[in-house]
Design an enzyme around this catalytic site. Structure first.
Site, short mmCIF file in Angstrom:
data_model
loop_
_atom_site.label_atom_id
_atom_site.label_comp_id
_atom_site.label_asym_id
_atom_site.label_seq_id
_atom_site.Cartn_x
_atom_site.Cartn_y
_atom_site.Cartn_z
N HIS A 187 0.85 -1.20 0.00
CA HIS A 187 0.00 0.00 0.00
C HIS A 187 0.88 1.24 0.00
CE1 HIS A 187 -3.77 2.28 0.69
NE2 HIS A 187 -2.95 3.13 1.27
N ARG A 215 -10.50 0.89 -6.32
CA ARG A 215 -10.69 1.32 -4.94
C ARG A 215 -12.01 2.08 -4.80
NH1 ARG A 215 -6.91 5.56 -1.59
NH2 ARG A 215 -6.89 4.46 0.42
N ARG A 247 -14.22 12.69 4.28
CA ARG A 247 -13.34 13.85 4.11
C ARG A 247 -12.52 13.75 2.83
NH1 ARG A 247 -8.28 11.98 5.47
NH2 ARG A 247 -8.46 10.05 6.63
N ASP A 297 2.22 2.85 3.21
CA ASP A 297 1.35 4.02 2.98
C ASP A 297 2.15 5.27 2.60
OD1 ASP A 297 -1.15 5.27 2.62
OD2 ASP A 297 -1.08 6.13 4.63
#
Ligand code: 0GY
Length: 305
Positions: free
Chosen positions: A32, A125, A131, A258
């Site tokens: 990721h 995805r 947000r 990430d």
């Protein structure tokens, strides 16, 4: 050319990551991570909710080599909307060492899906974090899921733990493998055996097509990045959640950095330290091998066997 101004308070990714003490197994996949721009070549989307600093494919590949990963799974970030050009560019320049997860709209053509597949995209995805994205109707997402199922792709879902009850029926109808970002974003100040995380465990237990990324301790932590007792790793409060998933669903968990860590508010992690988190959640060589090598390769390079 549009000049992009970063979102106020934006934290840039950390340029001097340490070398991890934990030695990654051979063939490990960072499952990721993202690329951002560069915005002069791949402009950010008009519908984005934040404007990041650039994070190029060359910088991502340098981090991969520095940390000791072999491959990357690059996930389309919301700042690029459904414009997958930066992702495709990174995949096609990876020398076969990266595959990806894109974002598409209902209007995507079969030809566009074919070229995404050729570039190495193996999933789409669906983002439910309010947000980050505007609302997309469920029937549109289900239509996309049915189409990508024909390509053998999977669906990555990103949502907040409090929203799981409401999204349950939709998620459990998805016809593909389903991969959850960041353990479904548990509130780690709640008990690991409390009702909220138990619902996530039930979601995975009752649905063998559901996988989880045991990622983002730096995003989920409440106690923060401080190491305890002189240890090198941090994010102690996230360990019980990630470890429980690795122990219980060892064949359906994957891990990633990430990088470049969008939207962090209080600190930017040293990616070397993040890698040192891994042996605390995958505590045996066998679990580490599954988490870092066998599982991500089965999902993204199934043809290799
Ligand atoms: C992540 C998390 C975040 C952002 C995105 O696509 C994105 O913009 O994924 C976040 O802000 O929580 O996985 O990188």
């Amino acid at each position: 050319m549009t000049e992009f101004i970063k979102t106020p308070g934006w934290l840039d990714w950390y340029t001097g990551p340490s070398k991890p003490q934990f030695q990654l197994p051979q063939g490990a996949v960072d499952a990721h991570c993202h690329v951002f721009g560069p915005s002069d070549v791949f402009p950010y989307s008009p519908e984005r909710k934040y404007t990041p600093c650039d994070a190029s494919k060359a910088q991502l590949f340098a981090l991969r080599d520095h940390l000791g990963f072999d491959r990357n799974i690059i996930v389309q970030a919301t700042c690029h909307g459904a414009d997958n050009r930066a992702l495709v560019d990174a995949l096609t320049h990876s020398g076969g060492k990266a595959r990806g997860v894109g974002t598409v709209k209902r209007s995507v053509t079969d030809q566009e899906l074919q070229s995404l597949h050729d570039a190495g995209v193996r999933g789409v995805r669906f983002n439910f974090v309010k947000r980050l994205v505007d609302f997309t109707p469920k029937d549109e997402l289900m239509e996309i899921a049915a189409r990508i199922a024909h390509w053998g792709w999977h669906v990555v879902i990103y949502f907040e733990a409090v929203d799981l009850p409401e999204l349950w029926d939709f998620f459990t109808k998805l016809p593909t493998t389903v991969v959850v970002d960041h353990m479904g974003r548990p509130d780690v100040s709640k008990p690991v055996d409390g009702p909220e995380f138990e619902l996530f465990i039930k979601f995975m237990r009752e649905h063998p097509n559901v996988w989880s990324k045991v990622t983002c301790p730096e995003r989920l932590t409440v106690t923060g990045p401080a190491a305890l007792n002189g240890e090198r790793h941090a994010y102690h409060d996230v360990i019980p959640f990630a470890k429980r998933l690795v122990d219980t669903f060892s064949d359906r968990v994957i891990w990633g950095t990430d990088w470049p860590h969008p939207n962090l508010k209080d600190h930017m992690p040293d990616d070397g330290l993040l890698v040192d988190f891994i042996p605390h959640i995958a505590t045996t060589h066998e679990l580490q091998q599954k988490l870092l090598v066998t599982n991500p390769r089965r999902l993204y390079w199934p043809e290799e066997k």
